[in-house]
Design a protein around this motif. Sequence first.
Motif, short mmCIF file in Angstrom:
data_model
loop_
_atom_site.label_atom_id
_atom_site.label_comp_id
_atom_site.label_asym_id
_atom_site.label_seq_id
_atom_site.Cartn_x
_atom_site.Cartn_y
_atom_site.Cartn_z
N LEU A 157 -2.01 1.62 -5.53
CA LEU A 157 -3.36 1.35 -4.82
C LEU A 157 -3.66 1.00 -5.53
N GLY A 158 -3.49 0.74 -7.22
CA GLY A 158 -4.45 -0.68 -7.96
C GLY A 158 -3.92 -1.55 -8.11
N ASP A 195 -6.37 9.38 1.87
CA ASP A 195 -6.43 10.26 0.84
C ASP A 195 -5.72 10.01 -0.17
N VAL A 196 -5.37 8.57 -0.85
CA VAL A 196 -5.74 8.47 -2.08
C VAL A 196 -5.86 8.05 -3.13
N ILE A 197 -7.39 7.69 -2.08
CA ILE A 197 -8.47 7.29 -2.90
C ILE A 197 -9.27 8.36 -3.45
N GLU A 198 -9.59 10.00 -2.54
CA GLU A 198 -10.04 11.16 -3.06
C GLU A 198 -9.22 11.33 -4.03
N GLU A 199 -10.23 12.61 -4.97
CA GLU A 199 -9.24 12.99 -6.33
C GLU A 199 -10.23 13.77 -6.69
N ALA A 200 -10.13 15.02 -7.23
CA ALA A 200 -9.84 16.54 -7.84
C ALA A 200 -11.63 16.51 -8.44
N ASP A 201 -12.63 15.93 -8.60
CA ASP A 201 -13.34 15.62 -9.41
C ASP A 201 -14.71 16.21 -8.00
N PHE A 247 0.70 -0.84 0.32
CA PHE A 247 0.12 0.36 -0.37
C PHE A 247 0.64 1.04 0.00
N PRO A 248 0.75 2.82 -1.12
CA PRO A 248 1.40 3.97 -1.34
C PRO A 248 1.66 4.14 0.64
N LYS A 249 2.67 4.74 0.20
CA LYS A 249 3.15 5.86 1.46
C LYS A 249 3.14 7.03 0.62
N PHE A 250 2.92 7.38 -0.17
CA PHE A 250 2.87 9.08 -0.90
C PHE A 250 1.50 8.59 -1.87
N TYR A 280 -8.93 1.59 -13.46
CA TYR A 280 -9.33 3.04 -13.97
C TYR A 280 -9.35 3.58 -12.76
N THR A 281 -10.53 3.31 -12.61
CA THR A 281 -11.04 4.60 -11.05
C THR A 281 -10.22 5.08 -10.47
N GLN A 282 -9.13 4.32 -10.22
CA GLN A 282 -8.42 4.80 -9.04
C GLN A 282 -7.25 5.64 -9.57
N ALA A 283 -6.94 7.11 -9.22
CA ALA A 283 -5.70 7.42 -9.85
C ALA A 283 -4.78 7.08 -9.49
N SER A 284 -4.87 6.72 -8.55
CA SER A 284 -3.18 6.31 -8.06
C SER A 284 -2.45 4.53 -8.68
#
Length: 482
Positions: free
Chosen positions: A411-412, A278-284, A238-241, A404-408
């Motif tokens: 995380l994918g 935080d990782v799951i959030e997006e600008a939209d 799982f991503p740390k950044f 591809y619904t995840q920007a990260s």
Amino acid sequence: MDVNGIDNLRQQKDAMTASLKENMDFLNRKLDIDKNFDLVYRVIQIGGREACMYFVDGFCKDELMQKMLQRFMDIKPEELPENAHEMSKKCVPYVEVDLQSDFSQIIYFIMSGVFALFIDGYDQCILIDSRTYPARSVSEPEKDKALRGSKDGFVETIVFNTALIRRRIRSTNLRMEMFHAGNSSQTDIVLCYMENRVDQKFLEQIRKRIQNIKVDALTMNQESLAECLYQKKWYNPFPKFKFTERPDTASAQILEGDVVILVDNSPSAMITPTSVFDVIEEADDYYFPPITGTYLRLTRFLIAILTYLLTPTFLLLTQHLEWIPAGFTFIEVKDTVNIPLIWQFLLLELAIDGLRLAAVNTPNMLSTPLSVMAALVLGEFSVNSGWFNSEVMLYMAFVAIANYTQASYELGYAIKFMRILALILTALFDIWGYIAALLVMVIALVSNKTISGKSYIYPLLPLNLKRLARRFIRYRLPGARE
């Protein structure tokens, strides 16, 4: 003074002398001017004294340099100041000017593209930052797109990236600290934060980690820096950044008290500390009204859960057909199973990544015909040949698209690795393997820590209901009238 004497002097002091000849002899040998065609030096006369300028060809603005040379050559002997400090104030017609006597710093600035001027009798070098870098336009990034909002994005030039953030945060509390890492690369690193909102203890921790980096070069830019900053539990996927190519997203995180790290030659920003929410959030989520933003956020959460559970749950139900509810018997595999389902899932997991890599490396002119060929071969033909069953192809197609619904990307792939583990454990140990896979997923999330040492799933653990609600529900901005 002979060459050996000059080198011994530099090793002892690492500083300039007032002799232009000594300084030039040292720099010409250190920079190996005769072999490096793009490192240019030119000897000129300024006010009756010998002077020499050093610069990297391709980093200097030609028209500006021509004007400054004209100004320098027009200086008369009686107008020439006695020291470099007065010279920089009275006779250098440029804004970004600095003085330096440390040769290690002078060489760093020359290699960075700064124009260096040495004058006989001056024991300081005049550094004129007239450099310009080859750069692309700040167009919308290919990956971090938004349905609404700004259409600019970070580029590989760090000064442009800081300007994009400054444009959005016009506050005197915004700080941008410059650091360097890598003995050979001397990569520029910038910490961006709000002085009155950042966690000062965490900020000092990040400073010390960057200053203590002992590597030859940050060859992979941000990923190399990330591995240097966080060395614990590398096996946890799982991503740390959080990485973003959007200046508006980076600016929003800075205003929330986070630290944004910019690395030269990298067109994205690192946001830390970062939790899974935080990782799951997006600008939209924020460019639409609260109800629409909440719907988009919840949809993304649910799809992330489905991409993990769908194929292992289907595999478990095919092993226990009696567990399938009466209204869902249509999910049973109707065709003959020539290859065990677990191997079909694993092969398709590998094939999807193969297609993704192929798409990245396929020339644009061939992308359309190869896409059609891949769709036919891996779609209808693979089912008709008996290698794969249509149900398996359907669920894996959903998983591949839903990723591809995840920007990260990080995380994918973390969800992908956990899904593969769940498939293997379910195939080997049935229901107990399925439960064990769920426990491994939970333990990986709970035991993971942000770079600041806090819980990776806060505000779920420790529980903070008010903040947890804000993670799932997009509220109106503070101060908005009812």
